[in-house]
Enzyme design. Structure first.
Site, PDB file in Angstrom:
ATOM      1  N   ASP A  60       0.873  -1.165   0.000  1.00 30.31           N
ATOM      2  CA  ASP A  60       0.000   0.000   0.000  1.00 30.31           C
ATOM      3  C   ASP A  60       0.912   1.217   0.000  1.00 30.31           C
ATOM      4  O   ASP A  60       1.619   1.484   0.976  1.00 30.31           O
ATOM      5  CB  ASP A  60      -0.876  -0.017   1.256  1.00 30.31           C
ATOM      6  CG  ASP A  60      -1.726   1.231   1.408  1.00 30.31           C
ATOM      7  OD1 ASP A  60      -1.635   2.140   0.554  1.00 30.31           O
ATOM      8  OD2 ASP A  60      -2.469   1.321   2.408  1.00 30.31           O
ATOM      9  N   VAL A  61       0.927   1.960  -1.098  1.00 31.98           N
ATOM     10  CA  VAL A  61       1.893   3.052  -1.231  1.00 31.98           C
ATOM     11  C   VAL A  61       1.674   4.184  -0.226  1.00 31.98           C
ATOM     12  O   VAL A  61       2.561   5.011  -0.026  1.00 31.98           O
ATOM     13  CB  VAL A  61       1.900   3.630  -2.662  1.00 31.98           C
ATOM     14  CG1 VAL A  61       2.371   2.589  -3.664  1.00 31.98           C
ATOM     15  CG2 VAL A  61       0.534   4.208  -3.040  1.00 31.98           C
ATOM     16  N   TYR A 152      -9.405  14.450  -7.461  1.00 35.74           N
ATOM     17  CA  TYR A 152      -8.378  13.931  -8.367  1.00 35.74           C
ATOM     18  C   TYR A 152      -7.515  15.065  -8.904  1.00 35.74           C
ATOM     19  O   TYR A 152      -6.283  14.976  -8.911  1.00 35.74           O
ATOM     20  CB  TYR A 152      -9.044  13.176  -9.502  1.00 35.74           C
ATOM     21  CG  TYR A 152      -8.085  12.500 -10.450  1.00 35.74           C
ATOM     22  CD1 TYR A 152      -7.421  11.341 -10.077  1.00 35.74           C
ATOM     23  CD2 TYR A 152      -7.867  13.021 -11.721  1.00 35.74           C
ATOM     24  CE1 TYR A 152      -6.547  10.700 -10.951  1.00 35.74           C
ATOM     25  CE2 TYR A 152      -6.994  12.391 -12.604  1.00 35.74           C
ATOM     26  CZ  TYR A 152      -6.338  11.236 -12.222  1.00 35.74           C
ATOM     27  OH  TYR A 152      -5.470  10.617 -13.097  1.00 35.74           O
ATOM     28  N   LYS A 156      -3.401  15.677  -8.472  1.00 39.88           N
ATOM     29  CA  LYS A 156      -2.463  15.674  -9.593  1.00 39.88           C
ATOM     30  C   LYS A 156      -1.727  17.011  -9.723  1.00 39.88           C
ATOM     31  O   LYS A 156      -0.573  17.047 -10.164  1.00 39.88           O
ATOM     32  CB  LYS A 156      -3.200  15.317 -10.886  1.00 39.88           C
ATOM     33  CG  LYS A 156      -3.687  13.873 -10.918  1.00 39.88           C
ATOM     34  CD  LYS A 156      -2.532  12.890 -10.687  1.00 39.88           C
ATOM     35  CE  LYS A 156      -2.952  11.446 -10.818  1.00 39.88           C
ATOM     36  NZ  LYS A 156      -1.817  10.503 -10.656  1.00 39.88           N
TER      37      LYS A 156
END
Length: 262
Positions: A60-61, A152, A156
């Site tokens: 899990d990053v 999102y 980003k």
């Protein structure tokens, strides 16, 4: 073909889509690759198909502990870390009024905290080597806004800013950090069922290339930025979007005489 002979790369979100394509391409280019993802079955299958040059580690990053294990096992398997591709991400389609705080925090945990922890985890080893390349996979949504994707888009843009900050901080010590900004790419994120009509979608989105992109095309951009061919490129952003952020195609049905230009 650009080569990565002798290099070791970590690719996150590598069980499918862009991450899978990147891991496969890096291995073809001569690198040894550690794939990581939460999708263990899919990830192990991809690593097995790549062969001896690949390892899969479920992770899990967004977990600092997971990154510690990932780096330790990469060094144990291959002895060094030259490249990190922060590809893992989750998408979301909620506007500002609908997006719940918990969901927003989850998006940021994967899309922003994950790459941050990854960079922190590999930096000491890259600094000891005196060189390294980090490629952060952002999005066209990190170059412009999109209605109904506030979480999102925020993530980003944050990743884009992180890229530039770390690039400036460590560029003089041999570490390059760049971002790739994919547009509409045929991945499970865009096309979960594999049934999207790419030509129709590109027409609706008014993409100049008149088609959606393929994961391998994003992988090629990451390969270039990770390689010595990009040795003087640092803090840059590369859009892989068929010209989508350059401008929008005017639909054929609009009479040229009625077009308005500023």
């Amino acid at each position: 073909m650009i080569r990565l002979d002798g290099k070791v790369a970590i690719v996150t979100g590598a069980a499918r889509g862009q991450g899978e394509a990147t891991a496969r391409l890096f291995a073809q280019a001569g690198a040894r690759v550690v794939l990581t993802d939460r999708l263990e079955k899919e990830g192990r299958k991809v690593a097995a198909e790549i062969g001896a040059a690949a390892r899969f580690i479920v992770a899990d990053v967004s977990s600092e502990e997971a990154w510690a294990v990932l780096v330790r096992e990469t060094l144990s398997a291959f002895g060094r870390i030259d490249i990190l591709v922060n590809n893992a991400a989750i998408s979301d389609h909620h506007g500002a009024a609908e997006l719940e705080k918990a969901r927003f925090e989850t998006i940021l945990a994967v899309n922003v905290v994950g790459p941050f922890l990854g960079i922190q985890a590999v930096l000491p080893h890259m600094l000891a080597q005196g060189r390294g390349a980090i490629v952060n996979i952002s999005s066209v949504n990190g170059l412009r806004g999109n209605a109904g994707m506030v979480g999102y888009d925020s993530s980003k843009w944050a990743l884009r800013g992180m890229t530039k900050s770390v690039a400036v901080e460590y560029g003089g010590r041999g570490i390059r950090v760049n971002s790739v900004h994919p547009g509409a790419i045929r991945t499970p994120m865009l096309d979960p069922a594999g049934t999207v009509d790419g030509a129709l979608l590109s027409h609706m989105l008014r993409i100049p290339a008149a088609r959606v992109g393929e994961p391998e095309e994003v992988a090629q951009a990451s390969l270039f930025l990770a390689s010595d061919a990009a040795s003087y490129i640092n803090g840059a952003e590369l859009a892989v979007d068929g010209g989508w952020t350059a401008g929008l195609v005017v639909p054929d049905e609009i009479d040229p005489a009625t077009r308005v230009s500023n």
